[in-house]
Design an enzyme around this catalytic site. Structure first.
Site, PDB file in Angstrom:
ATOM      1  N   SER A  28      71.987  18.746 -42.015  1.00 54.19           N
ATOM      2  CA  SER A  28      71.691  19.931 -42.825  1.00 54.19           C
ATOM      3  C   SER A  28      72.894  20.843 -43.022  1.00 54.19           C
ATOM      4  O   SER A  28      72.959  21.576 -44.008  1.00 54.19           O
ATOM      5  CB  SER A  28      70.558  20.729 -42.172  1.00 54.19           C
ATOM      6  OG  SER A  28      70.887  21.075 -40.841  1.00 54.19           O
ATOM      7  N   ASP A 178      67.120  31.582 -38.975  1.00 54.05           N
ATOM      8  CA  ASP A 178      66.899  30.647 -37.881  1.00 54.05           C
ATOM      9  C   ASP A 178      68.041  30.671 -36.871  1.00 54.05           C
ATOM     10  O   ASP A 178      67.944  30.082 -35.794  1.00 54.05           O
ATOM     11  CB  ASP A 178      66.668  29.227 -38.405  1.00 54.05           C
ATOM     12  CG  ASP A 178      67.855  28.661 -39.189  1.00 54.05           C
ATOM     13  OD1 ASP A 178      68.972  29.216 -39.106  1.00 54.05           O
ATOM     14  OD2 ASP A 178      67.666  27.641 -39.875  1.00 54.05           O
ATOM     15  N   HIS A 181      71.595  27.727 -39.227  1.00 55.63           N
ATOM     16  CA  HIS A 181      72.207  27.268 -40.475  1.00 55.63           C
ATOM     17  C   HIS A 181      73.001  28.381 -41.157  1.00 55.63           C
ATOM     18  O   HIS A 181      72.490  29.490 -41.313  1.00 55.63           O
ATOM     19  CB  HIS A 181      71.131  26.742 -41.421  1.00 55.63           C
ATOM     20  CG  HIS A 181      70.431  25.541 -40.900  1.00 55.63           C
ATOM     21  ND1 HIS A 181      69.231  25.621 -40.210  1.00 55.63           N
ATOM     22  CD2 HIS A 181      70.759  24.223 -40.922  1.00 55.63           C
ATOM     23  CE1 HIS A 181      68.852  24.406 -39.852  1.00 55.63           C
ATOM     24  NE2 HIS A 181      69.758  23.545 -40.271  1.00 55.63           N
TER      25      HIS A 181
END
Length: 202
Positions: A28, A178, A181
């Site tokens: 990601s 979060d 990221h």
């Protein structure tokens, strides 16, 4: 975006030479998870802007997949080697670390991915993006995990970016809610971290 990237082996630069492909293979962090426009804000996309601004005949191919582990990457890499590749940038391992995957297994999977690339494209230049896990994963585990990347790089004569998330990890305003990221601004720093090393082999 992916369809466009899949056809990069047919592109030519302004000197009528085939464009050289840089394959960014990761999770990601590479895919640009959570960004409004990953196609322009992820660090591979930002590196493409740098390449274009310098008139370099390279195409940055973003093969990031959110949630990817080294085991998943080991199974996926073969399907991505159909198009000509000149530089291979490997960004995997963070999800292994967060899940507490045995370090020996992570190292074995990374080596398998690299071996697959070497077999198909022995002349390709190789780049490894270093990952680190926080001490709360356990002091010994963190030390062992963090040591994998320089060891793999040395073993395979790979260019090493010591820490992809340098100057980003743990800084709230550079990460999404979060805390894992990077934001668009965080991705800009990732791009600089990679570019500082990548530019030496272009």
């Amino acid at each position: 975006m992916k369809d466009k990237q899949a056809n990069t082996d047919s592109l030519v630069d302004n000197k009528n030479e085939q464009v050289k492909n840089i394959l960014f293979f990761g999770n990601s962090l590479t895919a640009g998870y959570g960004l409004e426009d990953p196609g322009s804000e992820s660090f591979p996309a930002l590196i493409q802007v740098k390449l274009d601004s310098l008139g370099l005949g390279y195409k940055a191919v973003n093969a990031g997949l959110s949630g990817e582990t080294t085991a998943g990457g080991k199974g996926r890499i073969g399907s991505l080697l159909k198009n000509k590749m000149d530089i291979f940038v490997l960004e995997l391992g963070a999800n292994d670390g967060l899940r507490g995957v045995p370090v020996s297994q992570t190292e074995e999977n990374l080596q398998s991915i690299i071996d697959t690339v070497k077999l198909r494209y022995p002349e390709a230049k190789l780049v490894l993006l270093g990952m680190q896990v926080p001490p709360d994963m356990g002091g010994k585990y963190a030390r062992d995990f963090n040591a994998v990347f320089p060891r793999i790089a040395a073993k395979n004569d790979m260019l090493l970016v010591p820490s992809l998330l340098n100057k980003v990890a743990g800084i709230p305003h550079l990460n999404l809610r979060d805390g894992v990221h990077p934001t668009a601004n965080g991705q800009k720093i990732l791009a600089e971290n990679v570019w500082d090393e990548l530019k030496t082999i272009l």
